[in-house]
Design an enzyme around this catalytic site. Structure first.
Site, short mmCIF file in Angstrom:
data_model
loop_
_atom_site.label_atom_id
_atom_site.label_comp_id
_atom_site.label_asym_id
_atom_site.label_seq_id
_atom_site.Cartn_x
_atom_site.Cartn_y
_atom_site.Cartn_z
N HIS A 140 -10.37 -8.97 1.67
CA HIS A 140 -9.11 -9.04 0.93
C HIS A 140 -8.01 -8.56 1.87
O HIS A 140 -8.07 -7.44 2.39
CB HIS A 140 -9.14 -8.17 -0.32
CG HIS A 140 -7.85 -8.24 -1.11
ND1 HIS A 140 -7.67 -9.15 -2.13
CD2 HIS A 140 -6.69 -7.55 -1.00
CE1 HIS A 140 -6.45 -9.01 -2.62
NE2 HIS A 140 -5.83 -8.05 -1.95
N CYS A 141 -7.01 -9.39 2.08
CA CYS A 141 -5.94 -9.07 3.04
C CYS A 141 -4.65 -8.73 2.29
O CYS A 141 -4.06 -9.61 1.65
CB CYS A 141 -5.71 -10.26 3.98
SG CYS A 141 -4.40 -9.95 5.18
N PRO A 142 -4.19 -7.49 2.36
CA PRO A 142 -2.94 -7.13 1.67
C PRO A 142 -1.72 -7.80 2.30
O PRO A 142 -0.69 -7.95 1.63
CB PRO A 142 -2.87 -5.61 1.83
CG PRO A 142 -3.68 -5.31 3.05
CD PRO A 142 -4.78 -6.33 3.05
#
Length: 265
Positions: free
Chosen positions: A119-121
């Site tokens: 998951h990439c913010p």
């Protein structure tokens, strides 16, 4: 297959993505204003370099927007499992839904994603089977744009002839040194971070291993046959045409392999 828009409600992700957009806007407007157009008008650089800059910037922006809103591979609540593939599916112990093996449950998004990498913010989205190719393009064009901007910032002070015409009434001209120092700081910081990220992504694709699999050390327990790098990249980008790997405007075709990817977690 219709376009599936995916939007994650996450204030932390919005802040991270907003910072990326700010850096992009900063370079998109100020580098041409301070460096490119003045040197072009005085004949120091050809116009094609300005076109290349804007082209890279637009490709970077398109990859960012599409990577952030494209469905990464979210599984439906009642997936239709092909009869011959039931053994390659498993029950998620968090959402109690069936999923293909090598899928992962994202605690931030609250659902399972096919072949989830992480998951990439910075894009406020998961990186999974259906948007991994866009994330790679984003890394590539961000690094290219950063190098391009840093190169011209360096040439502006140490290589190009001094500008003869300078309108000191303009804010960007009066405060040029501070603006360029901030641009250089953001550029170097971005370059260091994105280079490491891009490198790990490329190694992961070549070895057919996701970031989650690396962190869980599961690959040590799996006898995974090595695939040619052309095949692993073709599976991620959805095409064997290498020129299309660099185009963010196209539609990615679904992988022509079973849901589960024979070697699984």
């Amino acid at each position: 297959m219709g376009l599936r828009i995916h939007f994650v409600v996450d204030p932390h992700g919005w802040c991270c993505m907003g910072l990326i957009v700010f850096v992009w806007l900063y370079n998109f407007f100020l580098i041409p204003k301070i460096v490119l157009f003045p040197h072009y008008e005085e004949g120091h650089i050809p116009g094609i370099l300005i076109i290349i800059f804007y082209g890279i910037a637009m490709f970077c922006l398109v990859a960012l927007v599409r990577a952030s809103i494209t469905d990464p591979g979210r599984l439906p609540e009642n997936p239709k499992i092909p009869h011959g593939e039931r053994e390659f599916w498993e029950l998620c112990n968090k959402c109690n839904l069936m999923r293909p093996k090598r899928s992962h449950h994202c605690s931030r998004c609250g659902h399972c994603v096919r072949r989830m990498d992480h998951h990439c913010p910075w894009i406020n989205n998961c990186v999974g089977e259906d948007n991994h190719w866009l994330f790679l393009q984003l890394c590539f064009y961000t690094e290219l744009l950063t190098c391009y901007a840093l190169m011209f910032s360096f040439c502006h002070y140490y290589y190009f002839l001094p500008l003869k015409k300078r309108n000191l009434d303009l804010f960007v001209v009066r405060h040029e040194l501070a603006i360029m120092r901030l641009a250089a700081f953001m550029g170097i910081t971005m370059l260091v971070g994105i280079t490491g990220l891009f490198y790990t992504q490329l190694i992961g694709i070549i070895t057919d291993t996701t970031s989650i699999e690396k962190m869980s050390n599961c690959c040590e327990e799996i006898s995974r046959p090595r695939k040619p790098w052309q095949q692993t990249f073709s599976e991620v980008f959805g095409t064997r045409w290498k020129i299309l790997w660099f185009i963010p405007f196209r539609r990615r075709q679904p992988l022509r392999v079973p849901y589960h990817f024979a070697n699984h977690v």
